[in-house]
Design a protein around this motif. Structure first.
Motif, PDB file in Angstrom:
ATOM      1  N   GLY A 124     -20.623 -28.798  53.354  1.00 36.47           N
ATOM      2  CA  GLY A 124     -20.879 -27.660  54.244  1.00 36.47           C
ATOM      3  C   GLY A 124     -19.637 -26.855  54.541  1.00 36.47           C
ATOM      4  O   GLY A 124     -19.642 -25.983  55.421  1.00 36.47           O
ATOM      5  N   GLY A 125     -18.555 -27.134  53.792  1.00 37.15           N
ATOM      6  CA  GLY A 125     -17.302 -26.439  54.050  1.00 37.15           C
ATOM      7  C   GLY A 125     -17.324 -25.008  53.561  1.00 37.15           C
ATOM      8  O   GLY A 125     -17.865 -24.704  52.496  1.00 37.15           O
ATOM      9  N   PHE A 126     -16.749 -24.108  54.358  1.00 36.88           N
ATOM     10  CA  PHE A 126     -16.691 -22.709  53.962  1.00 36.88           C
ATOM     11  C   PHE A 126     -15.557 -22.512  52.956  1.00 36.88           C
ATOM     12  O   PHE A 126     -14.462 -23.045  53.121  1.00 36.88           O
ATOM     13  CB  PHE A 126     -16.461 -21.820  55.185  1.00 36.88           C
ATOM     14  CG  PHE A 126     -17.620 -21.791  56.131  1.00 36.88           C
ATOM     15  CD1 PHE A 126     -18.759 -21.049  55.838  1.00 36.88           C
ATOM     16  CD2 PHE A 126     -17.588 -22.520  57.306  1.00 36.88           C
ATOM     17  CE1 PHE A 126     -19.827 -21.034  56.710  1.00 36.88           C
ATOM     18  CE2 PHE A 126     -18.658 -22.508  58.192  1.00 36.88           C
ATOM     19  CZ  PHE A 126     -19.790 -21.766  57.882  1.00 36.88           C
ATOM     20  N   PRO A 127     -15.783 -21.734  51.905  1.00 33.99           N
ATOM     21  CA  PRO A 127     -14.721 -21.486  50.930  1.00 33.99           C
ATOM     22  C   PRO A 127     -13.616 -20.622  51.542  1.00 33.99           C
ATOM     23  O   PRO A 127     -13.864 -19.789  52.405  1.00 33.99           O
ATOM     24  CB  PRO A 127     -15.446 -20.753  49.793  1.00 33.99           C
ATOM     25  CG  PRO A 127     -16.658 -20.153  50.435  1.00 33.99           C
ATOM     26  CD  PRO A 127     -17.053 -21.089  51.532  1.00 33.99           C
ATOM     27  N   VAL A 128     -12.407 -20.856  51.086  1.00 34.90           N
ATOM     28  CA  VAL A 128     -11.259 -20.107  51.584  1.00 34.90           C
ATOM     29  C   VAL A 128     -10.317 -19.856  50.416  1.00 34.90           C
ATOM     30  O   VAL A 128     -10.218 -20.665  49.494  1.00 34.90           O
ATOM     31  CB  VAL A 128     -10.543 -20.891  52.710  1.00 34.90           C
ATOM     32  CG1 VAL A 128     -10.072 -22.247  52.226  1.00 34.90           C
ATOM     33  CG2 VAL A 128      -9.390 -20.095  53.284  1.00 34.90           C
ATOM     34  N   LEU A 129      -9.634 -18.725  50.433  1.00 38.18           N
ATOM     35  CA  LEU A 129      -8.670 -18.389  49.394  1.00 38.18           C
ATOM     36  C   LEU A 129      -7.272 -18.770  49.870  1.00 38.18           C
ATOM     37  O   LEU A 129      -6.871 -18.439  50.991  1.00 38.18           O
ATOM     38  CB  LEU A 129      -8.721 -16.894  49.071  1.00 38.18           C
ATOM     39  CG  LEU A 129     -10.023 -16.386  48.451  1.00 38.18           C
ATOM     40  CD1 LEU A 129      -9.948 -14.878  48.220  1.00 38.18           C
ATOM     41  CD2 LEU A 129     -10.318 -17.092  47.127  1.00 38.18           C
ATOM     42  N   ILE A 137      -5.997 -19.594  44.766  1.00 41.41           N
ATOM     43  CA  ILE A 137      -7.030 -20.565  44.387  1.00 41.41           C
ATOM     44  C   ILE A 137      -8.101 -20.619  45.465  1.00 41.41           C
ATOM     45  O   ILE A 137      -7.884 -20.172  46.599  1.00 41.41           O
ATOM     46  CB  ILE A 137      -6.443 -21.974  44.183  1.00 41.41           C
ATOM     47  CG1 ILE A 137      -5.894 -22.515  45.518  1.00 41.41           C
ATOM     48  CG2 ILE A 137      -5.373 -21.979  43.104  1.00 41.41           C
ATOM     49  CD1 ILE A 137      -5.476 -23.968  45.432  1.00 41.41           C
ATOM     50  N   THR A 138      -9.243 -21.170  45.092  1.00 38.31           N
ATOM     51  CA  THR A 138     -10.351 -21.341  46.034  1.00 38.31           C
ATOM     52  C   THR A 138     -10.404 -22.789  46.500  1.00 38.31           C
ATOM     53  O   THR A 138     -10.290 -23.711  45.696  1.00 38.31           O
ATOM     54  CB  THR A 138     -11.684 -20.957  45.383  1.00 38.31           C
ATOM     55  OG1 THR A 138     -11.626 -19.608  44.928  1.00 38.31           O
ATOM     56  CG2 THR A 138     -12.831 -21.095  46.385  1.00 38.31           C
ATOM     57  N   ASN A 164      -8.162 -27.715  42.233  1.00 35.83           N
ATOM     58  CA  ASN A 164      -6.951 -27.062  41.728  1.00 35.83           C
ATOM     59  C   ASN A 164      -5.669 -27.732  42.206  1.00 35.83           C
ATOM     60  O   ASN A 164      -4.592 -27.438  41.682  1.00 35.83           O
ATOM     61  CB  ASN A 164      -6.931 -25.588  42.155  1.00 35.83           C
ATOM     62  CG  ASN A 164      -8.034 -24.773  41.512  1.00 35.83           C
ATOM     63  OD1 ASN A 164      -8.094 -24.628  40.303  1.00 35.83           O
ATOM     64  ND2 ASN A 164      -8.941 -24.265  42.322  1.00 35.83           N
ATOM     65  N   PHE A 165      -5.777 -28.634  43.196  1.00 31.62           N
ATOM     66  CA  PHE A 165      -4.597 -29.358  43.671  1.00 31.62           C
ATOM     67  C   PHE A 165      -4.196 -30.465  42.700  1.00 31.62           C
ATOM     68  O   PHE A 165      -3.134 -31.074  42.871  1.00 31.62           O
ATOM     69  CB  PHE A 165      -4.852 -29.960  45.059  1.00 31.62           C
ATOM     70  CG  PHE A 165      -5.107 -28.942  46.136  1.00 31.62           C
ATOM     71  CD1 PHE A 165      -4.509 -27.705  46.086  1.00 31.62           C
ATOM     72  CD2 PHE A 165      -5.946 -29.231  47.203  1.00 31.62           C
ATOM     73  CE1 PHE A 165      -4.733 -26.755  47.082  1.00 31.62           C
ATOM     74  CE2 PHE A 165      -6.173 -28.294  48.209  1.00 31.62           C
ATOM     75  CZ  PHE A 165      -5.576 -27.049  48.132  1.00 31.62           C
ATOM     76  N   GLY A 166      -5.036 -30.752  41.721  1.00 29.57           N
ATOM     77  CA  GLY A 166      -4.745 -31.847  40.791  1.00 29.57           C
ATOM     78  C   GLY A 166      -4.787 -33.176  41.513  1.00 29.57           C
ATOM     79  O   GLY A 166      -5.765 -33.495  42.194  1.00 29.57           O
TER      80      GLY A 166
END
Length: 206
Positions: A124-129, A137-138, A164-166
């Motif tokens: 339910g987390g909102f996406p953030v840039l 990254i998103t 994207n954090f690996g």
């Protein structure tokens, strides 16, 4: 047949051949060769266990003060790593991780693998840039139920999660700001607990 373990098997065979060749060249008796092989096998087993369980061993060493992280009273001290950064042994919802402490990061960041292992819900987390060194990254916002470093514990800590954090997990300023104080002295990061709430509760009882 493509066996992913084939390179490892070949490596072990080569090592065994080299050891046997060295022992044979010395013209040792069968008993001496056998004892030497048992010794090498014991050393190899210890090395394998240490590498395979390095995270658990690191956390255990930190708890008893043998690692680069130590606890005295409520104070946690972390020695600077050879790479110039501070790495903390952390428990996220009871799951052990090695995390980079970065005062330049606003929010604590978790890799996708760590979030899944620790049961951090991002559905339910909102996406953030996020703007990073590698570009924008998103990520998704999430909440860590409990996060523990040494004797320091906090709950309901906001975080961002992204593949994207690996494999990198980062402690950000939103955790550091909950402490009583933090500072660096002679290559050691010193984290002090916030005792103001304890003092307030004691004054209320009196």
């Amino acid at each position: 047949m493509n066996d992913p373990q084939a390179p490892e098997i070949i490596w072990y065979i080569l090592v065994l051949v080299l050891v046997l060749s060295a022992l044979t060249a010395r013209r040792l008796t069968f008993g001496q060769v056998l004892r030497s092989l048992i010794g090498w096998l014991f050393i190899g087993t210890i090395a394998y266990v240490a590498i395979d369980h390095r995270e658990q061993l690191s956390g255990w060493a930190a708890r008893i003060g043998l690692g680069d992280q130590s606890v005295a009273g409520g104070t946690t001290r972390i020695r600077q790593s050879v790479d110039g950064h501070f790495w903390a042994d952390v428990e996220i919802n009871g799951v052990h991780r090695r995390m980079l402490i970065d005062s330049g990061a606003t929010t604590t960041a978790l890799s996708q693998q760590t979030a899944q292992a620790a049961g951090v819900d991002i559905s339910g987390g909102f996406p953030v840039l996020l703007n990073t060194a590698n570009g924008t990254i998103t990520a998704k916002r999430a909440t860590i139920d409990t996060l523990v470093i040494g004797n320091l514990e906090t709950d309901k800590l906001e975080a961002v999660v992204s593949p994207n954090f690996g494999n990198l997990d980062v402690i950000g300023m939103n955790f550091l700001s909950r402490l009583g104080s933090w500072r660096v002295e002679k290559g050691v990061l010193i984290l002090e607990p916030d005792t103001s709430q304890d003092e307030d509760s004691n004054s209320d009882r009196t």
